[in-house]
Enzyme design. Structure first.
Site, mmCIF file in Angstrom:
data_model
loop_
_atom_site.group_PDB
_atom_site.id
_atom_site.type_symbol
_atom_site.label_atom_id
_atom_site.label_comp_id
_atom_site.label_asym_id
_atom_site.label_seq_id
_atom_site.Cartn_x
_atom_site.Cartn_y
_atom_site.Cartn_z
ATOM 1 N N ASP A 159 0.886 -1.157 0.000
ATOM 2 C CA ASP A 159 0.000 0.000 0.000
ATOM 3 C C ASP A 159 0.936 1.222 0.000
ATOM 4 O O ASP A 159 2.124 1.092 0.256
ATOM 5 C CB ASP A 159 -0.934 -0.030 1.227
ATOM 6 C CG ASP A 159 -2.189 0.787 0.984
ATOM 7 O OD1 ASP A 159 -3.214 0.505 1.623
ATOM 8 O OD2 ASP A 159 -2.135 1.702 0.131
HETATM 9 C C1 GLC Z 1 -4.583 4.053 -0.141
HETATM 10 C C2 GLC Z 1 -5.423 2.827 0.121
HETATM 11 C C3 GLC Z 1 -5.414 1.849 -1.022
HETATM 12 C C4 GLC Z 1 -5.250 2.616 -2.322
HETATM 13 C C5 GLC Z 1 -3.850 3.186 -2.307
HETATM 14 C C6 GLC Z 1 -3.582 4.038 -3.555
HETATM 15 O O1 GLC Z 1 -4.017 4.537 1.039
HETATM 16 O O2 GLC Z 1 -5.218 2.130 1.342
HETATM 17 O O3 GLC Z 1 -6.651 1.108 -0.982
HETATM 18 O O4 GLC Z 1 -5.442 1.759 -3.434
HETATM 19 O O5 GLC Z 1 -3.583 3.964 -1.141
HETATM 20 O O6 GLC Z 1 -4.372 5.190 -3.531
#
Ligand code: GLC
Length: 693
Positions: A243
């Site tokens: 993430d």
């Molecule tokens: C965010 C989320 C994830 C998302 C990623 C990119 O913090 O936790 O679900 O796809 O970052 O935006």
């Protein structure tokens, strides 16, 4: 259709391509080079891999080279705004799950994206989690069934899906650091199944590690979850991405199964999996073969996307997508209560309708966090009612305000005065993505905000011909008014056509068929996750899943706690009768064995409708502590008045198994079970005894 103008150099001989790369080139591929792009290798004609949110629409373009998530305010990045995943799940419609993924896959490709960062599939453990709207259910079977079809839909368009967030990202409170602690049986029976099915049945091409820790090690580089389980046990061949900014250690990410480090910090070369990793390889702390494996996994997915035969794809038809959003919205709405058939409203008897509530005019698409969408349009509940209530005078009062500086008592009084003269009152309340249902925060309680309880009580006092429609992505406390209110509808963040769908349900143009995929507790303290601070939100950086496998209805059933509305609950404007349950055999005797289960459903009411039936398995006299019932099958069928249809489901040995911690494997107990057919977890209509030997 924007042709994917990526170079197609990545042929099938990925091994030789990797061998031909320098360590620097390999490492450039396994970490971000922009907010939503991993690096490429110009010398070899390998372009960056382009990823995009989100789970119910294609996120608008953001300024790519700053830390913050800021809109680029372009005019070419509108998207379909589908109902959020919790709404999709409430349709219990597997075909829709596929079509949902297909719609997103086509729109992602049209926007030049290669990996769609969805579906989210974390189990809904607490009503307070800010991201419940982005997930599907409290039940692993329902979640995995729909997630697999969603993934098929996306990937059949030559776009990689991304199962997220592995694992146990069930709260936003302290999400970047909290360590989820649970026993192995709970992990295997509740929190892993959707991810396991996504890999084994869905063939998902990518997985996103969760921000949190699991048993003290960050999920984005958790040896047990990523190496032992995901890659070794399940044979996952795609790639694991972190993430954003979820990576915390170079050696761990090098060795523990992370393949791509994503983030927003701009110092790309100092990412854990950038220069520091080159150093770690040179110091022999991470082997070159680990690096080669990461690169190969990413190149394979690039090859899948870039060599996909786009001529097989349907021409992009955004009107069709927008109309699909309406179809999902119609089937996602759950009729929770309908005393003395106040619904559907009879058009001739409704000369004037008063619509009350800030959520009647609220738009939600662009908020919520990473799942935000710049919708081509968004029909609000008030607009939907104005669109569909022909010949009816539609009056609107705010009734309450999200702005605490507004005079709540005055707004309430205005609504009450108007309610005295209206034939029917529709209160549209609930939550929003600004303050409640959003990434990064959890709610602090289950209470409706902005004085909505006072408003609803005051309105029903002067006009009992009223309906409450809740727009939210999670359960709310209804105790103050539920007994006095004749009709209650649960809508969701229901996409660009949500307002029209709600109006059609109110008028009976659409017969509601949605059913809850999460339990609505009467009080927060009834929720299995809320027995102690340790259990939620956690103490000293650890949250203990003390309820174990007894999440959601498993808890309410086993502990005989009566919820406000149970798992699988949802009313219709017609009635259905269940009969004639039959099984192909009454004994299961081997791994490959299965039992075919058939039963009839008849529409015994006067209008066409759709019924979601559920198959649960109950253990009788089990020696192992188990849930009373576990969902192991479901079906949705549309029936005209007096039509009857035979439903066919089947169960296999794996549906009778539990995870045995002492043996660290799935086992089944020989003995007696019951196959139970219900219209909800509480409403059992048919059952039959079966044996497992
Ligand atoms: C965010 C989320 C994830 C998302 C990623 C990119 O913090 O936790 O679900 O796809 O970052 O935006």
């Amino acid at each position: 259709m924007i042709e994917n103008n990526k170079t197609k150099t990545i042929g099938l001989n990925i091994e030789s391509l990797v061998l031909n790369m320098t360590l620097e080139e390999k490492v450039s591929i396994i970490h971000a080079s922009l907010k939503f792009e991993s690096g490429g290798v110009k010398r070899l004609g390998i372009d960056n891999l382009v990823v995009s949110d989100g789970p119910h629409g294609i996120r608008p373009e953001l300024i790519p080279d700053i830390i913050e998530f800021v809109q680029a305010n372009r005019d070419d990045d509108f998207s379909v705004y589908l109902p959020t995943e919790l709404a999709l799940a409430s349709t219990w419609n597997s075909e829709y799950a596929y079509e949902f993924g297909k719609t997103l896959g086509l729109e992602a490709r049209n926007r030049g994206k290669e990996v769609l960062l969805g579906p989210g599939m974390n189990i809904i453990r607490t009503p307070l989690n800010g991201r419940n709207f982005e997930y599907m259910s409290e039940d692993p079977f329902l979640t995995k069934s729909l997630a697999v079809r969603y993934i098929h839909g996306v990937q059949d368009q030559g776009i990689a899906a991304c199962a997220k967030h592995l694992v146990a990202n069930n709260q936003e409170c302290e999400r970047f650091t909290i360590s989820a602690e649970m026993d192995e049986r709970t992990l295997q029976e509740i929190y892993l199944p959707a991810f396991k099915a996504s890999v084994i049945k869905g063939g998902v091409k990518s997985i996103m590690g969760a921000y949190n820790q699991f048993r003290g090690q960050y999920c984005c580089h958790n040896d047990y979850i990523l190496n032992r389980i995901l890659k070794e046990k399940w044979g996952f061949e795609g790639f694991v991405m972190s993430d954003w900014n979820g990576t915390h250690d170079t050696i761990e990410s090098g060795n523990n199964g992370l393949d791509l480090e994503m983030g927003t910090e701009q110092d790309w070369n100092n990412y854990y999996m950038a220069n520091p990793l080159i150093e770690a390889v040179e110091n022999k702390e991470v082997s070159m073969s680990k690096i080669d494996d990461k690169v190969s996994r990413i190149l394979k997915v690039m090859s899948f996307v870039r060599n996909f035969d786009v001529s097989t794809l349907e021409t992009l038809d955004t009107k069709k997508h927008d109309n699909f959003a309406l179809k999902v919205a119609r089937e996602s709405i759950v009729l929770l209560k309908n005393d003395n058939q106040i619904l559907p409203l009879k058009p001739f008897s409704v000369k004037s309708v008063l619509v009350v509530g800030a959520n009647a005019t609220r738009k939600h698409a662009i908020e919520g966090g990473s799942s935000q969408v710049k919708a081509r349009y968004e029909v609000t509940p008030l607009e939907g009612i104005q669109n569909r209530f022909e010949g009816t005078e539609v009056i609107y009062c705010a009734g309450y305000s999200e702005d605490e500086n507004d005079d709540a008592a005055l707004l309430r009084q205005e609504a009450v005065n108007a309610a005295k003269h209206a034939d029917v009152v529709i209160v549209v309340g609930g939550l929003n993505h600004t303050a409640h249902d959003r990434e990064y925060i959890d709610r602090v309680d289950m209470n409706l905000p902005y004085g909505q309880d006072d408003l609803i009580e005051a309105v029903v006092e002067v006009n009992s011909n009223m309906v409450v429609a809740i727009v939210a992505g999670t359960p709310n406390n209804m105790n103050r008014w539920i007994d006095k209110t004749p009709a209650v509808i649960q809508s969701w963040y229901n996409g660009m056509e949500g307002g029209n769908a709600l109006a059609e349900i109110l008028l009976g143009k659409v017969n509601p068929s949605g059913k809850l995929t999460i339990t609505f507790p009467k009080e927060l303290k009834d929720s299995p996750a809320h027995t102690s601070a340790k259990s939620y939100p956690g103490v000293d950086g650890q949250v203990f899943y003390e309820e174990g496998i007894f999440v959601g209805y498993r808890h309410y059933d086993f502990n005989e706690v009566k919820p406000q509305f149970c798992f699988g609950h949802g009313l219709s404007y017609t009635s259905f009768e269940y009969s004639n349950l039959k099984v192909s055999k009454s004994k299961l005797s081997s791994e490959s064995d299965s039992i075919n289960v058939t039963f009839n459903i008849e529409n015994t009411g006067g209008v066409a409708g759709a019924e979601i039936s559920q198959l649960y398995i109950m253990s009788i006299n089990s020696r192992v502590k188990k849930a009373v019932k576990e969902l192991k099958g479901f079906s949705k069928v549309s029936l005209g008045p007096n039509e009857i249809e035979e439903i066919n489901l089947s169960v296999g040995l794996e549906d009778f198994q539990h995870f045995d911690e002492s043996k660290n494997e799935w086992m089944h107990e020989t003995g007696s079970y019951e196959i139970v057919i219900g219209s909800s977890v509480e409403k059992v209509h048919l059952s039959v005894a079966v044996e497992v030997s």
